[in-house]
Design a protein around this motif. Structure first.
Motif, PDB file in Angstrom:
ATOM      1  N   ALA A   1       0.912  -1.197   0.018  1.00 47.64           N
ATOM      2  CA  ALA A   1       0.046  -0.414   0.033  1.00 47.64           C
ATOM      3  C   ALA A   1       0.439   1.268  -0.171  1.00 47.64           C
ATOM      4  N   ILE A   2       1.973   1.435   0.715  1.00 50.44           N
ATOM      5  CA  ILE A   2       2.902   2.236   0.995  1.00 50.44           C
ATOM      6  C   ILE A   2       3.336   2.575  -0.625  1.00 50.44           C
ATOM      7  N   ALA A   3       3.912   1.365  -1.595  1.00 51.94           N
ATOM      8  CA  ALA A   3       4.205   1.669  -2.995  1.00 51.94           C
ATOM      9  C   ALA A   3       2.867   2.684  -3.927  1.00 51.94           C
ATOM     10  N   LYS A   4       2.339   2.546  -3.165  1.00 53.98           N
ATOM     11  CA  LYS A   4       1.074   2.943  -3.871  1.00 53.98           C
ATOM     12  C   LYS A   4       1.033   4.061  -3.930  1.00 53.98           C
ATOM     13  N   HIS A   5       1.667   4.807  -2.626  1.00 48.43           N
ATOM     14  CA  HIS A   5       1.230   7.000  -2.417  1.00 48.43           C
ATOM     15  C   HIS A   5       0.427   6.988  -2.723  1.00 48.43           C
ATOM     16  N   PRO A   6      -0.599   6.349  -1.103  1.00 47.97           N
ATOM     17  CA  PRO A   6      -1.471   6.719  -0.587  1.00 47.97           C
ATOM     18  C   PRO A   6      -1.660   8.457   0.372  1.00 47.97           C
ATOM     19  N   ASP A   7      -2.414   8.894   0.097  1.00 49.57           N
ATOM     20  CA  ASP A   7      -2.671  10.266   1.117  1.00 49.57           C
ATOM     21  C   ASP A   7      -2.911   9.725   2.534  1.00 49.57           C
ATOM     22  N   PHE A   8      -3.571   8.608   2.810  1.00 48.93           N
ATOM     23  CA  PHE A   8      -3.860   7.936   3.568  1.00 48.93           C
ATOM     24  C   PHE A   8      -4.258   6.565   3.862  1.00 48.93           C
ATOM     25  N   LEU A   9      -3.741   5.980   4.447  1.00 51.67           N
ATOM     26  CA  LEU A   9      -4.522   4.295   5.276  1.00 51.67           C
ATOM     27  C   LEU A   9      -5.068   4.462   6.475  1.00 51.67           C
ATOM     28  N   VAL A  10      -6.079   3.544   6.040  1.00 50.87           N
ATOM     29  CA  VAL A  10      -7.396   2.801   7.398  1.00 50.87           C
ATOM     30  C   VAL A  10      -5.997   1.075   7.403  1.00 50.87           C
ATOM     31  N   ILE A  11      -5.693   1.454   8.507  1.00 52.81           N
ATOM     32  CA  ILE A  11      -4.838   0.121   9.286  1.00 52.81           C
ATOM     33  C   ILE A  11      -5.763  -0.329  10.466  1.00 52.81           C
ATOM     34  N   ALA A  12      -6.021  -1.606  10.479  1.00 49.25           N
ATOM     35  CA  ALA A  12      -5.905  -2.400  11.799  1.00 49.25           C
ATOM     36  C   ALA A  12      -4.888  -3.293  11.982  1.00 49.25           C
ATOM     37  N   PRO A  13      -3.922  -3.275  12.976  1.00 51.87           N
ATOM     38  CA  PRO A  13      -3.246  -3.912  13.455  1.00 51.87           C
ATOM     39  C   PRO A  13      -3.280  -4.811  13.760  1.00 51.87           C
TER      40      PRO A  13
ATOM     41  N   ALA B   1      -5.204  -1.178  18.457  1.00 46.75           N
ATOM     42  CA  ALA B   1      -3.973  -0.159  19.388  1.00 46.75           C
ATOM     43  C   ALA B   1      -2.699  -1.041  18.396  1.00 46.75           C
ATOM     44  N   ALA B   2      -1.310   0.144  17.755  1.00 43.01           N
ATOM     45  CA  ALA B   2      -0.613  -0.375  17.660  1.00 43.01           C
ATOM     46  C   ALA B   2       0.498   0.736  18.927  1.00 43.01           C
ATOM     47  N   THR B   3       1.644   0.477  19.521  1.00 36.89           N
ATOM     48  CA  THR B   3       2.470   1.080  20.899  1.00 36.89           C
ATOM     49  C   THR B   3       3.307   1.992  20.078  1.00 36.89           C
ATOM     50  N   THR B   4       3.483   1.889  18.630  1.00 37.43           N
ATOM     51  CA  THR B   4       4.036   3.192  18.339  1.00 37.43           C
ATOM     52  C   THR B   4       3.251   4.545  18.583  1.00 37.43           C
ATOM     53  N   GLN B   5       4.243   5.256  18.372  1.00 41.46           N
ATOM     54  CA  GLN B   5       3.189   6.451  18.015  1.00 41.46           C
ATOM     55  C   GLN B   5       3.310   7.309  17.181  1.00 41.46           C
ATOM     56  N   ASN B   6       3.604   6.306  15.808  1.00 36.75           N
ATOM     57  CA  ASN B   6       3.810   7.670  14.820  1.00 36.75           C
ATOM     58  C   ASN B   6       2.390   6.620  14.040  1.00 36.75           C
ATOM     59  N   TYR B   7       0.957   7.647  14.632  1.00 39.53           N
ATOM     60  CA  TYR B   7       0.007   7.302  13.446  1.00 39.53           C
ATOM     61  C   TYR B   7      -1.186   8.334  13.902  1.00 39.53           C
ATOM     62  N   THR B   8      -1.786   8.926  12.881  1.00 40.21           N
ATOM     63  CA  THR B   8      -2.529  10.252  13.051  1.00 40.21           C
ATOM     64  C   THR B   8      -3.732   9.929  13.821  1.00 40.21           C
ATOM     65  N   SER B   9      -4.900   8.888  14.123  1.00 43.06           N
ATOM     66  CA  SER B   9      -6.020   9.054  14.640  1.00 43.06           C
ATOM     67  C   SER B   9      -6.098   7.628  14.829  1.00 43.06           C
ATOM     68  N   PHE B  10      -6.242   7.503  16.041  1.00 45.18           N
ATOM     69  CA  PHE B  10      -6.712   5.622  16.327  1.00 45.18           C
ATOM     70  C   PHE B  10      -8.437   5.327  16.568  1.00 45.18           C
ATOM     71  N   LEU B  11      -8.982   4.896  16.341  1.00 47.19           N
ATOM     72  CA  LEU B  11     -10.836   4.742  15.660  1.00 47.19           C
ATOM     73  C   LEU B  11     -10.817   3.138  17.260  1.00 47.19           C
ATOM     74  N   ALA B  12     -11.698   3.186  17.954  1.00 48.43           N
ATOM     75  CA  ALA B  12     -11.682   1.718  18.820  1.00 48.43           C
ATOM     76  C   ALA B  12     -12.696   1.657  19.652  1.00 48.43           C
ATOM     77  N   THR B  13     -13.041   0.226  19.395  1.00 48.82           N
ATOM     78  CA  THR B  13     -13.410   0.516  21.147  1.00 48.82           C
ATOM     79  C   THR B  13     -12.654   0.816  22.474  1.00 48.82           C
ATOM     80  N   ASP B  14     -13.140   0.850  23.559  1.00 45.32           N
ATOM     81  CA  ASP B  14     -13.281   0.450  24.664  1.00 45.32           C
ATOM     82  C   ASP B  14     -12.977  -0.850  25.177  1.00 45.32           C
ATOM     83  N   ASN B  15     -11.973  -1.347  25.082  1.00 52.17           N
ATOM     84  CA  ASN B  15     -11.409  -3.172  24.799  1.00 52.17           C
ATOM     85  C   ASN B  15     -11.883  -3.870  26.095  1.00 52.17           C
TER      86      ASN B  15
END
Length: 365
Positions: free
Chosen positions: A114-126, A152-166
């Motif tokens: 996906a990165i190689a396609k140069h998108p403006d944004f990615l939506v990722i479920a790790p 969640a991912a433990t990296t801080q390198n993301y823009t926003s995180f949408l999730a359930t309060d698990n």
């Protein structure tokens, strides 16, 4: 300006007040000629965002990468993301996922592609809380807006995180199980067990921690077993065998909890094959298909915790658009968690969460 009004949801427990959150203002959409301006940004935004001066919404490119395509849950995410992409006119580069939620390397490869396609944004479920950190960071540092959903991912390198309060979801499962046990036996006491789908997954770990913490409030209940399904996506495989083994090992068991759909369905099958008396043994799970709706209505299932994957999919795209426009977006969005039981299964809110593709009122006509 197009405005989405949050859908307010009644209190499902005394501890829980929730609002289904969608972006309050997604983006000004007039036509394909509307330009996105980078505007004046803070220093932190300048470090992490590409400018899009003179670009239009319809020129934005995005891709959705989830844990697996072999799940009704992720198909709901895809359906919602596709609806958002179509309504806002962004270009989709793909909706992809690995062969199973246990295949971490497959998801890493998909994100690299996906990165190689140069998108403006990615939506990722790790698939993993830490194993995907390098590839997520690679995307973020390349200027791609990274919207993480579900886990969640433990990296801080993301823009926003949408999730359930698990963690809260696990706690609500414990309370639902204790209430069912008390209703059937007269007291919240006895032996219970629970199963996790896969150790190391951030969302599941939080659920399990919440369950263990809150079940301790019921002093008469003891947790006698915790089994791991090892990420087996087949409910009739390890999720079934660990439930069956638990029922055999603990004949006095009064309750069982599965922390995801596969472990729940494995337990449902084990209860059926072992002819478990549902008037004596309670079963609670997490997530659902039509099978669980039927089980709730027939009192074969005492409760299941409902997430909002539809909101994650639609909102993931929405926040990706906002971030690509240069706006500051929330670091975390709690998409809500609700308990479905035989008593409330026919209610409007529960029906909307059980069948979001046809019954949720998110998005535009």
């Amino acid at each position: 300006m197009v405005v989405l009004i949050p859908e307010e949801v009644r209190v499902m427990t005394r501890q829980l007040h929730r609002i289904l959150v969608v972006p309050v203002v997604l983006v000004t959409v007039l036509a394909s000629s509307v330009a996105l301006s980078s505007g004046t940004r803070s220093a932190s935004a300048q470090r992490t965002a590409l400018t899009h001066t003179g670009r239009t919404v319809r020129q934005l490119k995005m891709e959705v990468v989830v844990k697996t395509t072999n799940s009704p849950y992720w198909q709901i995410v895809f359906a919602a993301a596709k609806k958002a992409a179509a309504q806002f006119g962004v270009q989709s580069l793909g909706y992809v996922g690995g062969p199973s939620e246990a295949d971490i390397n497959a998801e890493i490869t998909l994100i690299e592609d996906a990165i190689a396609k140069h998108p403006d944004f990615l939506v990722i479920a790790p698939t993993s809380a830490s194993a995907l950190n390098p590839v997520i960071s690679k995307a973020y540092k390349a200027g791609i807006k990274v919207i993480i959903i579900d886990s969640a991912a433990t990296t801080q390198n993301y823009t926003s995180f949408l999730a359930t309060d698990n963690r809260l979801g696990g706690c609500l499962a414990a309370q639902a199980l204790a209430r069912a046990i008390k209703r059937k036996t007269g007291a919240a006491r006895g032996q219970v067990a629970y199963a996790t789908f896969q150790s190391g997954a951030g969302s599941l770990g939080a659920r399990d921690a919440g369950f263990v913490q809150c079940i301790r409030a019921f002093h008469g209940i003891s947790v006698v077993a915790h089994k791991d399904a090892g990420g087996d996506p087949n409910p009739g495989g390890k999720p079934l065998s660990i439930a069956a083994d638990t029922l055999t090992a603990f004949p006095k068991l009064v309750g069982y909890w599965g922390d995801n759909l596969q472990t729940l369905q494995g337990a449902e099958k084990a209860f059926q094959e072992r002819h478990v008396n549902h008037s004596k043994v309670s079963l609670v799970g997490f997530d659902n298909t039509a099978q669980e709706v039927t089980a709730l209505k027939s009192h074969q299932l005492d409760g299941t915790i409902l997430q909002d994957p539809y909101q994650m999919g639609y909102g993931g795209v929405g926040y990706g658009i906002l971030a690509s426009a240069g706006l500051t977006v929330p670091r975390f969005v709690n998409t809500g968690v609700t308990v479905a039981t035989p008593a409330n299964v026919n209610g409007r809110v529960i029906q909307g969460l059980l069948d979001p593709v046809s019954k949720r009122q998110i998005g535009f006509k």
